[in-house]
Design a protein around this motif. Structure first.
Motif, PDB file in Angstrom:
ATOM      1  N   ASP A 223     -14.151   1.533  30.137  1.00 24.67           N
ATOM      2  CA  ASP A 223     -13.077   1.313  29.173  1.00 24.67           C
ATOM      3  C   ASP A 223     -13.475   0.330  28.072  1.00 24.67           C
ATOM      4  O   ASP A 223     -12.707   0.115  27.125  1.00 24.67           O
ATOM      5  CB  ASP A 223     -11.801   0.842  29.877  1.00 24.67           C
ATOM      6  CG  ASP A 223     -11.998  -0.420  30.718  1.00 24.67           C
ATOM      7  OD1 ASP A 223     -13.150  -0.903  30.823  1.00 24.67           O
ATOM      8  OD2 ASP A 223     -11.005  -0.912  31.284  1.00 24.67           O
TER       9      ASP A 223
ATOM     10  N   ASN B   6     -13.074   6.617  31.754  1.00 23.45           N
ATOM     11  CA  ASN B   6     -12.661   5.468  30.939  1.00 23.45           C
ATOM     12  C   ASN B   6     -11.162   5.203  30.963  1.00 23.45           C
ATOM     13  O   ASN B   6     -10.680   4.259  30.322  1.00 23.45           O
ATOM     14  CB  ASN B   6     -13.147   5.622  29.486  1.00 23.45           C
ATOM     15  CG  ASN B   6     -12.534   6.805  28.761  1.00 23.45           C
ATOM     16  OD1 ASN B   6     -11.544   7.365  29.194  1.00 23.45           O
ATOM     17  ND2 ASN B   6     -13.148   7.197  27.635  1.00 23.45           N
ATOM     18  N   GLY B   7     -10.397   6.021  31.667  1.00 21.23           N
ATOM     19  CA  GLY B   7      -8.970   5.773  31.807  1.00 21.23           C
ATOM     20  C   GLY B   7      -8.116   6.306  30.676  1.00 21.23           C
ATOM     21  O   GLY B   7      -6.890   6.162  30.713  1.00 21.23           O
TER      22      GLY B   7
ATOM     23  N   THR C 139     -12.240   2.439  36.169  1.00 22.93           N
ATOM     24  CA  THR C 139     -12.479   2.516  34.727  1.00 22.93           C
ATOM     25  C   THR C 139     -13.242   1.304  34.215  1.00 22.93           C
ATOM     26  O   THR C 139     -13.594   1.251  33.036  1.00 22.93           O
ATOM     27  CB  THR C 139     -11.135   2.613  33.973  1.00 22.93           C
ATOM     28  OG1 THR C 139     -10.375   1.428  34.218  1.00 22.93           O
ATOM     29  CG2 THR C 139     -10.346   3.828  34.436  1.00 22.93           C
TER      30      THR C 139
END
Length: 562
Positions: free
Chosen positions: A170, A155-156, A166
């Motif tokens: 995210d 998800n970064g 991502t």
């Protein structure tokens, strides 16, 4: 599973994924066709040919052998992974969500026994009920924690993870347990119509820390963290050969094959091995290859549409290509129909020029964004360089501030067709005063070239593992994306891309993605060239293998027909 990070060399069209690919003239556009060849259709081919057979009609036993090997990075979620990583991962890890040839989502009940999607207060909630029998080979339960671990790694939020993309991850605000640990509740900020691409496979929570995510799969299998009907029997780091065998810990339908074998062969050797009966299929993308794999006793040719797209990449970090006008001139000088004529000669095949790095022309919402940005004209290319201060020298090569306009073209392997294509680029750019020097490297160096950005001009491709091309807009074009090997992009364009990712309606999102892609193409660093057909020579009786487009027959269904 990522799409655009799964790069492959041009020669890999002749060694494509086996989950189940000069004169300068005016651009021919979508209506062009190879000289003397078939008329160009309005959309690329969407036909399939893979002998689809139900599980009950597949024999028990047998061996399925093809050319192929592990790559440097075996974790397909990693930005340095190539198509090879996904191909090998498929055989000893979860295949929880697959697609039909046309892209319809298919949930595998051996992993997800029930899937529910709803939108509450504008936010999408996906509830995955996981098969109570599902377990990783090391005994770790497959439950909501595997979904959470996959989300957190991608998800970064922690930049130490070398995640390929991502996008989508995210937008998830939480992953929690549902009625019990075997239910994962995924909550999004807004909605994500292409969410199935996020959890088509997943990580063992023990492999979802930074160190193991980035390095544990480097030229190495981790069968204990895997799952599925097959597991690793042998993984020879010296020869590159891999053998998969039935997994005694598997709870679902038993794999039909006794063994699934990958042997480490270069593309030419793979064709010879097919002709000698040593491997069960070989693929090709050119007329000579088709000739070589045709007419082999006990085999047939299967051909259909292709989920591949090959493009020319320009490294914006290279000193010679750092100036946007130089990149623009190079693209203006590229005669894409001529490249298609070279690639498709003798195949009785034609397709419209690809106009997007996101969708294929047979998909809903596709637009020819390239045609709206780039027009082939050697004359205009010369004017572009003139305006940027590049003067033609006595030897015909442009000069600016005492420096000649010389760039390198990195060629992977020794395939004659790839050499011809490289030489075509040299010939196309010479009249505008750009000198191109061809540098040849081994096929085994492909991943290194990508990861180190060791090129000026580079022809490579992507295979789409899902039909949601628009969701990879950032992976393809964001200036901060590890998978954007050109290095192009701006903070302003990144902001526009992020805005597109917030659009919940799929139709509106695709339309917005097309508009942003047109702006990204004005960076003049990425030029789609062709897709080509999928062509397989296959031993008679081998079922669920061949040209499937988006289709992904489950590994336990692949085998020899009764």
């Amino acid at each position: 599973m990522k799409r655009h990070g799964l790069l492959l060399p041009c020669v890999a069209l002749a060694a494509a994924i086996g989950l189940t690919a000069t004169g300068c003239s005016a651009s021919g556009g979508a209506g062009s066709s190879p000289a003397g060849g078939p008329a160009t259709p309005k959309t690329a081919a969407a036909a399939v040919d893979y002998d689809p057979q139900p599980y009950a009609d597949i024999k028990d036993g047998g061996t399925y052998t093809t050319a192929g090997t592990f790559d440097d990075q075996g974790n397909p979620f990693d930005a340095d992974a190539t198509l090879t990583a996904a191909r090998v991962w498929f055989w000893y890890n979860a295949d929880a969500i697959t697609y039909s040839p046309t892209g319809a989502v298919q949930y595998n009940p051996d992993y997800y026994s029930h899937v529910a999607v709803k939108v509450t207060g504008g936010n999408q909630v996906v509830t995955l009920t996981i098969n109570p029998k599902a377990v990783f080979n090391d005994g770790t339960p497959i439950d909501w924690k595997a979904i959470e671990a996959t989300w957190k790694a991608n998800n970064g939020s922690d930049s130490k993870f070398n995640a390929s993309s991502t996008d989508g991850y995210d937008h998830i605000t939480s992953v929690t347990a549902g009625v019990n640990a075997k239910q994962a509740v995924i909550t999004f900020k807004g909605a994500d119509a292409s969410w199935p691409a996020l959890f088509s496979t997943f990580l063992n929570p023990k492999a979802a820390n930074v160190t193991d995510f980035n390095t544990a799969y480097l030229k190495k299998a981790n069968a204990q963290w895997g799952t599925g009907p097959y597991t690793v029997g042998s993984w020879d780091t010296h020869s590159g050969d891999i053998t998969f065998v039935r997994n005694p810990k598997w709870w679902g339908k038993r794999g039909k094959l006794d063994k699934r074998i990958f042997v480490n062969l270069e593309s030419t050797a793979a064709v010879n091995a097919f002709r000698n009966g040593q491997v069960d299929y070989a693929t090709t993308g050119d007329a000579e290859g088709l000739k070589q794999i045709s007419g082999v006793k006990g085999t047939t040719i299967r051909r259909g549409g292709s989920p591949f797209e090959y493009a020319l990449y320009l490294n914006t970090k290279s000193p010679e290509l750092s100036e946007l006008p130089v990149r623009k001139a190079i693209m203006e000088a590229i005669d894409r129909p001529q490249i298609a004529r070279i690639e498709f000669q003798g195949l009785d095949y034609a397709e419209p020029l690809p106009g997007s790095g996101l969708l294929y022309s047979f998909q809903k919402g596709y637009e020819d964004n390239v045609a709206k940005v780039i027009t082939h004209s050697a004359r205009d290319a010369g004017k572009t360089l003139d305006a940027d201060g590049w003067k033609t020298g006595a030897d015909g090569v442009r000069v600016k501030n005492g420096k000649k306009l010389e760039v390198g073209y990195t060629l992977i392997g020794d395939d004659p067709l790839d050499k011809a294509t490289a030489e075509a680029f040299v010939a196309m750019l010479k009249p505008i005063g750009v000198k191109v020097t061809i540098r040849t490297v081994d096929e085994s160096d492909f991943a290194k070239v990508i990861s180190t950005h060791d090129f000026d001009l580079f022809l490579s491709g992507n295979r789409s593992l899902d039909p949601f091309g628009q969701r990879y807009l950032c992976e393809q074009y964001c200036s901060t994306s590890p998978s954007n090997i050109t290095g192009a992009g701006t903070a302003a364009l990144d902001k526009q891309i992020k805005a597109v990712s917030q659009i919940a309606d799929l139709t509106r999102q695709i339309a917005a993605a097309n508009k942003v892609e047109q702006q990204e193409l004005k960076q003049y660093a990425f030029l789609p060239l062709y897709s080509g057909p999928s062509i397989y020579g296959v031993k008679n009786g081998l079922a669920n293998v061949g040209a499937t487009i988006f289709g992904t027959p489950l590994p336990e269904t692949i085998g020899w027909q009764k």
